[in-house]
Design an enzyme around this catalytic site. Sequence first.
Site, short mmCIF file in Angstrom:
data_model
loop_
_atom_site.label_atom_id
_atom_site.label_comp_id
_atom_site.label_asym_id
_atom_site.label_seq_id
_atom_site.Cartn_x
_atom_site.Cartn_y
_atom_site.Cartn_z
N SER B 138 23.13 40.48 31.48
CA SER B 138 22.17 39.43 31.11
C SER B 138 21.50 39.78 29.79
O SER B 138 20.36 40.18 29.76
CB SER B 138 21.11 39.29 32.20
N LYS B 174 17.14 35.74 29.35
CA LYS B 174 17.75 34.74 28.47
C LYS B 174 16.68 34.07 27.62
O LYS B 174 15.49 34.18 27.90
CB LYS B 174 18.44 33.65 29.32
#
Lengths: 215, 215
Positions: B138, B174
């Site tokens: 991620s 993100k």
Amino acid sequence: MFTDLREEAVQPELNARQQEILDFLVRTIRERGFPPTFREIAEHCGFRSTQAVSRHLEALEKRGCIHRESGARTIRLANGLLEESDSTEPVRMVPLIGEVAAGRPILAVEDIEDRLPVRQDWLPVHERSFFLRVRGDSMAEGIQAGDLVLVDPGVRVHRTEIVVAMIEDEATVKRFYPEADRVVLRSDNPAYADIVVSRDFRVVGRVSALIRKYR
Amino acid sequence: MFTDLREEAVQPELNARQQEILDFLVRTIRERGFPPTFREIAEHCGFRSTQAVSRHLEALEKRGCIHRESGARTIRLANGLLEESDSTEPVRMVPLIGEVAAGRPILAVEDIEDRLPVRQDWLPVHERSFFLRVRGDSMAEGIQAGDLVLVDPGVRVHRTEIVVAMIEDEATVKRFYPEADRVVLRSDNPAYADIVVSRDFRVVGRVSALIRKYR
DNA sequence: TTGACAAGTGAACGAATGTTCACTAGAATC
DNA sequence: GATTCTAGTGAACATTCGTTCACTTGTCAA
């Protein structure tokens, strides 16, 4: 005369007893908040007279380890002896340098912008470690302009590790690739060409950590 | 009875004299290294008797501001009064979470791996802020697996800022692009496809800083 | 007015504390 | 062997320091 000279040289050293008493002073002040009395010191050392304490304290004062005023419990530790607890304490304040100036010691007091806390047991730092703000033109991948890198001078640098190097009076952050008679400083980002240096540079230290603030 | 109640409520407050004496204690201990005597306190306050000092110290002890032992100069400040100097330079220990577990409060005590020091005036953190170790899958650009990101829950998140989001019981880092009826979570690295979510997610908090250890 | 209470005075007391003096024991020096 | 120096003992001493007691003053409520 010969022995005199030698004793002069040994003077800064502390006696075993003096060290024992000094340790006791530091510990007592830290734990109880105030210095001990002569008799408390005597009891700790196993003395049966306060006279021995008196002379040892006199010696400690002569060597600048303590200061005294008249009155009960008036022993004060010299500067640095109480703060020595910081070496025990896990959090150390590491200076932040905005820019490494040419021709000056790196840790010149005037250049220290700030101090940031670091837990020593989590991230080993030593006396000369410092944070450096990364300039725009010297990046390795994962390092951005404005990031703070933690620099450890005097630590052995291995191949492929990230270092801060002084090239023509400017600090640069690159990966370190030593070769036979030269050193290649490479950026992880292939858009930057390798820098090949031989003598006109010096490694300031190894980069051991990074801190970035968003916004 | 009425006044009694009111006086009970006022109890934690300090008298003008008591505050004056407490300030004097703090200042003396800081500057001289040991507490003052009753007569020194009396002289500072303008008293001509040590009895007044005795009663004021008694009151201070009853309110938990100081502790005392028998003997000369045995006043010790309560915890926090000496360290109050640190509030000028507030260092807060922020918990480090290795992994955000599903179905549990994020700051569950059992999940706290460690605590790292942060200077609040340099990097604003609050009660619920924590560090999160970034998993391998991620990433946003400039963030690598193993990095620690500082997460601020309950802070308003703006478009393009980096967030930690829970997607199917897993924490992801993100960039945040809200749209009309959905949210796009994008990685700076174009190799990763956008993640489009609508309801089955929740923003844990904004990422406000990053710490990376090399080696 | 009266009483209660907090704040301070003044002096005396005793315990805690630093200082001083004379003395002893051991090690090093001459 | 005599001398010097360091380290510690033991007791006496003077001072500092916290404590206690009786008393005064001013304020506030009943």
